[in-house]
Design a protein around this motif. Structure first.
Motif, PDB file in Angstrom:
ATOM      1  N   LYS A  32     -11.124   4.668  17.600  1.00 46.37           N
ATOM      2  CA  LYS A  32     -10.071   3.655  17.575  1.00 46.37           C
ATOM      3  C   LYS A  32     -10.250   2.833  16.302  1.00 46.37           C
ATOM      4  CE  LYS A  32      -8.752   4.935  21.697  1.00 46.37           C
ATOM      5  NZ  LYS A  32      -7.515   5.710  21.896  1.00 46.37           N
ATOM      6  N   LEU A  33      -9.329   2.983  15.353  1.00 43.87           N
ATOM      7  CA  LEU A  33      -9.456   2.329  14.055  1.00 43.87           C
ATOM      8  C   LEU A  33      -9.022   0.874  14.156  1.00 43.87           C
ATOM      9  CD1 LEU A  33     -10.279   3.149  11.190  1.00 43.87           C
ATOM     10  CD2 LEU A  33      -7.862   3.517  10.691  1.00 43.87           C
ATOM     11  N   PRO A  34      -9.950  -0.077  13.959  1.00 45.00           N
ATOM     12  CA  PRO A  34      -9.584  -1.502  14.063  1.00 45.00           C
ATOM     13  C   PRO A  34      -8.939  -1.985  12.763  1.00 45.00           C
ATOM     14  CG  PRO A  34     -11.931  -1.270  13.637  1.00 45.00           C
ATOM     15  CD  PRO A  34     -11.377   0.123  13.700  1.00 45.00           C
ATOM     16  N   MET A  38      -5.238  -8.332   7.336  1.00 41.55           N
ATOM     17  CA  MET A  38      -5.338  -8.021   5.906  1.00 41.55           C
ATOM     18  C   MET A  38      -5.231  -6.522   5.664  1.00 41.55           C
ATOM     19  SD  MET A  38      -5.479  -9.156   2.901  1.00 41.55           S
ATOM     20  CE  MET A  38      -5.760 -10.885   3.301  1.00 41.55           C
ATOM     21  N   ASP A  39      -5.831  -5.721   6.530  1.00 38.85           N
ATOM     22  CA  ASP A  39      -5.738  -4.264   6.389  1.00 38.85           C
ATOM     23  C   ASP A  39      -4.286  -3.800   6.511  1.00 38.85           C
ATOM     24  OD1 ASP A  39      -8.496  -3.943   6.105  1.00 38.85           O
ATOM     25  OD2 ASP A  39      -8.802  -3.874   8.273  1.00 38.85           O
ATOM     26  N   ILE A  40      -3.559  -4.385   7.465  1.00 37.96           N
ATOM     27  CA  ILE A  40      -2.157  -3.998   7.658  1.00 37.96           C
ATOM     28  C   ILE A  40      -1.318  -4.367   6.439  1.00 37.96           C
ATOM     29  CG2 ILE A  40      -0.098  -4.404   9.053  1.00 37.96           C
ATOM     30  CD1 ILE A  40      -1.933  -4.806  11.462  1.00 37.96           C
ATOM     31  N   ILE A  41      -1.585  -5.545   5.863  1.00 41.35           N
ATOM     32  CA  ILE A  41      -0.846  -5.965   4.671  1.00 41.35           C
ATOM     33  C   ILE A  41      -1.115  -5.006   3.511  1.00 41.35           C
ATOM     34  CG2 ILE A  41      -0.659  -7.780   2.919  1.00 41.35           C
ATOM     35  CD1 ILE A  41      -1.176  -9.815   5.147  1.00 41.35           C
ATOM     36  N   LYS A  42      -2.387  -4.614   3.322  1.00 37.84           N
ATOM     37  CA  LYS A  42      -2.731  -3.687   2.238  1.00 37.84           C
ATOM     38  C   LYS A  42      -2.029  -2.342   2.425  1.00 37.84           C
ATOM     39  CE  LYS A  42      -7.345  -5.530   1.198  1.00 37.84           C
ATOM     40  NZ  LYS A  42      -8.807  -5.254   1.235  1.00 37.84           N
ATOM     41  N   LYS A 235     -18.035   6.031   2.588  1.00 40.57           N
ATOM     42  CA  LYS A 235     -18.593   4.688   2.423  1.00 40.57           C
ATOM     43  C   LYS A 235     -17.588   3.564   2.618  1.00 40.57           C
ATOM     44  CE  LYS A 235     -22.815   5.898   1.258  1.00 40.57           C
ATOM     45  NZ  LYS A 235     -24.004   5.472   2.022  1.00 40.57           N
ATOM     46  N   ASN A 236     -16.332   3.881   2.823  1.00 37.20           N
ATOM     47  CA  ASN A 236     -15.334   2.820   2.975  1.00 37.20           C
ATOM     48  C   ASN A 236     -15.629   1.945   4.184  1.00 37.20           C
ATOM     49  OD1 ASN A 236     -14.115   4.189   0.869  1.00 37.20           O
ATOM     50  ND2 ASN A 236     -12.047   3.816   1.665  1.00 37.20           N
ATOM     51  N   LYS A 237     -15.354   0.636   4.040  1.00 35.02           N
ATOM     52  CA  LYS A 237     -15.503  -0.259   5.183  1.00 35.02           C
ATOM     53  C   LYS A 237     -14.520   0.119   6.282  1.00 35.02           C
ATOM     54  CE  LYS A 237     -15.262  -5.135   6.483  1.00 35.02           C
ATOM     55  NZ  LYS A 237     -15.004  -6.536   6.010  1.00 35.02           N
ATOM     56  N   LEU A 238     -13.283   0.453   5.885  1.00 39.13           N
ATOM     57  CA  LEU A 238     -12.281   0.956   6.820  1.00 39.13           C
ATOM     58  C   LEU A 238     -12.296   2.479   6.730  1.00 39.13           C
ATOM     59  CD1 LEU A 238     -10.028   0.185   8.812  1.00 39.13           C
ATOM     60  CD2 LEU A 238      -8.421   0.268   6.895  1.00 39.13           C
ATOM     61  N   ASN A 239     -12.977   3.090   7.674  1.00 41.79           N
ATOM     62  CA  ASN A 239     -13.206   4.540   7.604  1.00 41.79           C
ATOM     63  C   ASN A 239     -11.984   5.284   8.139  1.00 41.79           C
ATOM     64  OD1 ASN A 239     -14.267   7.072   7.359  1.00 41.79           O
ATOM     65  ND2 ASN A 239     -15.967   6.759   8.777  1.00 41.79           N
ATOM     66  N   MET A 252      -2.060  10.652  10.626  1.00 40.58           N
ATOM     67  CA  MET A 252      -2.319   9.226  10.441  1.00 40.58           C
ATOM     68  C   MET A 252      -3.547   9.015   9.554  1.00 40.58           C
ATOM     69  SD  MET A 252      -1.470   6.127  10.889  1.00 40.58           S
ATOM     70  CE  MET A 252      -0.154   6.292  12.098  1.00 40.58           C
ATOM     71  N   SER A 253      -4.576   9.866   9.727  1.00 39.31           N
ATOM     72  CA  SER A 253      -5.769   9.781   8.889  1.00 39.31           C
ATOM     73  C   SER A 253      -5.420  10.028   7.423  1.00 39.31           C
ATOM     74  CB  SER A 253      -6.814  10.789   9.358  1.00 39.31           C
ATOM     75  OG  SER A 253      -7.909  10.854   8.466  1.00 39.31           O
ATOM     76  N   LEU A 254      -4.591  11.051   7.153  1.00 35.83           N
ATOM     77  CA  LEU A 254      -4.171  11.343   5.779  1.00 35.83           C
ATOM     78  C   LEU A 254      -3.365  10.189   5.202  1.00 35.83           C
ATOM     79  CD1 LEU A 254      -3.827  13.282   3.394  1.00 35.83           C
ATOM     80  CD2 LEU A 254      -1.870  14.273   4.590  1.00 35.83           C
ATOM     81  N   TYR A 255      -2.440   9.664   5.989  1.00 38.69           N
ATOM     82  CA  TYR A 255      -1.586   8.562   5.519  1.00 38.69           C
ATOM     83  C   TYR A 255      -2.418   7.326   5.153  1.00 38.69           C
ATOM     84  CZ  TYR A 255       1.436   4.466   6.041  1.00 38.69           C
ATOM     85  OH  TYR A 255       2.064   3.257   5.869  1.00 38.69           O
ATOM     86  N   LEU A 256      -3.321   6.914   6.058  1.00 35.59           N
ATOM     87  CA  LEU A 256      -4.117   5.709   5.807  1.00 35.59           C
ATOM     88  C   LEU A 256      -5.087   5.909   4.646  1.00 35.59           C
ATOM     89  CD1 LEU A 256      -4.908   4.615   9.481  1.00 35.59           C
ATOM     90  CD2 LEU A 256      -3.266   3.588   7.901  1.00 35.59           C
TER      91      LEU A 256
END
Length: 567
Positions: A32-34, A38-42, A235-239, A252-256
């Motif tokens: 479950k990707l939190p 700020m992540d949504i805005i980016k 290594k990304n903080k948002l994996n 969804m993984s490819l898009y993000l």
């Protein structure tokens, strides 16, 4: 409620949640990707300007790659690429692969160690496997031979090119013959006199959330050759580079990932692992040692989860249970017990019937309610629940439930004499065939000798609990066993019976009409609950005979050793 009482109350609730989370154990198939604000805005901003540019760039590179692959394609699948074709794929193709990775956002790739040539390590094993980016990142020095799902071959254009250019080995995971053909092809290539590129294998067999290493499959270790373990760390903080069965999907993984401005990754090439003679003779041991080595380098646990846990999770979802309840570490269960996936799937469905809240937990009260027992008559349930309860908790989860079933049935399945005894008990007329009338006659000796009325009072092949009035001195034990049998066939009742408490024992055993010993043996070995309940019924029959005849035994139980086994 005072402030201190509130703190104590919420502390207890938090502790209870922590305990339940601990009992659930690791679930490597849920991600479950939190996403915070700020992540949504980016993601929204990058979708407007960065995504179109990258998609255009990726499309151009993919078209160039397809052209290169089409030019270098060779129809002969038994020979590797040679000459200019080899240069075109393993040099020009690798260059454009790196350009493609850069276009996706992997600007800087840190590598540790060196990739070994195929002459030194014919097989490369990559873990943990979490997305299709893993394949691109493993093609930085050459284009290896990959092992892919059989349906990949049917993809237009791409399937043909992977077959003729990359010399892909295709396998159907659900077809035993296809898996064997895959093993044979891998062995053929690693022992071939031709200069084949290294075979790239993901030994886990599926994608995970990278929190543990799944049990390695044996395909990479059966050829008895050296392997090079490769570890990939995002290594990304948002994996976003992870897609799993229960959570973020591949699209969804490819898009993000494409919407991230920069994606950081690290690839570590571990030293080549040369198997010992013992490991060559035992692929399981070989796989476990490599799994342990890679898990130690990653700093995560090596578990016995496997692809079968995904199938059980899907079965749990179809039964309206949470996905995690089906994730039981299937490999650890099969290590200790001879149980099949179909048997465990049937137990998932029976567990779901008992779990009225559909939260993955069942209590003793849930079982009593399902069995329709009064609180004073649940001694049998107490015994079964305590045998399944591994931590003295108020509830049990499916992993504890199925492990308890396997523990109880293990000695029963190993004893052919016991199955014969149960069959002989059912076969009241000793004709080698068990019929509906035999089942009816089975319970007749348990009623009082003064009662001459047949249990099937309406002669409709149905038996009710009221048919056993008055019962002998073992009334409560008989009633408990009866309710177990009744609950097991509750879902198979005739629709017009409603709540009258009557059940068809032949339907309970899933056999129409009658069956011989071979059919009966297959039945009880395929349904663990049935074997346990019938064994309880046999014990009650023996105990009731002992009470009535001061020590004489049932005709089907003739020795003291067999009596001791049943007790």
């Amino acid at each position: 409620m005072s402030a201190s009482s509130k703190r104590e109350y919420f502390s207890l609730k938090e502790t209870e949640r922590d305990v339940q989370q601990f009992r659930k154990g690791l679930d490597p198939f849920t991600n479950k990707l939190p996403l915070n604000s700020m992540d949504i805005i980016k993601v929204v901003v990058n979708t407007l300007w960065l995504l179109p540019l990258r998609l255009l760039f990726i499309a151009i590179i993919v078209c160039i790659g397809l052209i290169i692959s089409a030019v270098a394609a060779v129809a002969d699948p038994t020979r590797p690429l040679q000459g200019w074709r080899k240069f075109l794929i393993h040099r020009i193709g690798v260059f454009f692969n790196r350009v493609l990775i850069f276009g996706i956002g992997f600007h800087c790739i840190r590598t540790i160690g060196r990739p070994a040539p195929s002459s030194e390590a014919p097989i490369r094993v990559v873990a943990p496997h979490s997305s299709f980016f893993d394949l691109l990142l493993c093609c930085l020095d050459c284009v290896p031979t990959i092992v892919a799902r059989a349906d990949t071959r049917n993809i237009p254009i791409f399937g043909r090119l992977t077959d003729q250019t990359l010399k892909t080995i295709f396998v159907s995971r659900m077809d035993s013959q296809s898996r064997q053909d895959c093993y044979n092809e891998i062995i053929s290539r690693v022992n071939s006199p031709y200069d084949w590129p290294p075979v790239l294998i993901y030994p886990e067999g599926t994608t995970t959330n990278r929190k543990c290493l799944l049990r390695f499959k044996h395909g990479a270790f059966k050829p008895q050759v050296a392997v090079q373990p490769i570890i990939i760390r995002y290594k990304n903080k948002l994996n976003t580079m992870v897609w799993t069965e229960n959570g973020v999907g591949p699209l969804m993984s490819l898009y993000l990932t494409v919407c991230q401005f920069d994606n950081s990754v690290e690839i570590e090439y571990l030293p080549v692992y040369h198997p010992s003679e013992e490991e060559k003779d035992n692929p399981t041991l070989f796989a476990e040692h490599v799994q342990s080595l890679m898990a130690q380098s990653l700093g995560i646990p090596a578990t016995q989860h496997s692809l079968e846990d995904i199938f059980l999770g899907r079965e749990a979802l179809s039964a309206h249970l949470p996905f995690w309840s089906g994730v039981i570490e299937y490999g650890a269960l099969t290590k200790q017990h001879s149980v099949t996936l179909d048997q465990v799937k049937k137990s998932v469905r029976r567990f779901a019937v008992i779990d009225v809240n559909k939260d993955g937990f069942i209590s003793k009260e849930d079982i009593v309610q399902y069995m329709r027992l009064n609180n004073d008559n649940n001694g049998l349930i107490d015994e079964m629940f305590d045998e399944m309860n591994q931590g003295n908790n108020k509830t049990i989860i499916f992993r504890e439930y199925v492990t308890g079933l396997c523990n109880q049935s293990k000695c029963l399945l190993a004893n052919e004499e016991l199955i014969h005894s149960i069959f002989n008990l059912l076969d009241t007329d000793n004709d080698g065939i068990v019929t509906r009338q035999d089942l009816i006659s089975l319970l007749s000796p348990l009623s009082s000798s003064s009662s001459s009325q047949s249990p099937d009072r309406y002669h409709d092949s149905f038996i009710s609990m009221e048919s056993y009035q008055p019962l002998s001195g073992s009334r409560e034990r008989i009633k408990s066993c009866w309710c177990c049998v009744q609950s097991s066939c509750k879902r198979r009742r005739r629709s017009d019976d409603g709540e009258n408490g009557e059940c068809d024992l032949v339907h309970f055993l899933d056999i129409p009409g009658s069956w011989d010993y071979d059919q009966f043996e297959l039945l009880v070995k395929d349904n663990l609950e049935y074997l346990i309940l019938l064994n309880k019924l046999l014990q009650l029959h023996v105990n009731d005979d002992n009470d009535a005849t001061t020590g004489s035994h049932s005709p089907s139980i003739t020795t003291a050793d067999e009596i001791e086994l049943l007790s």
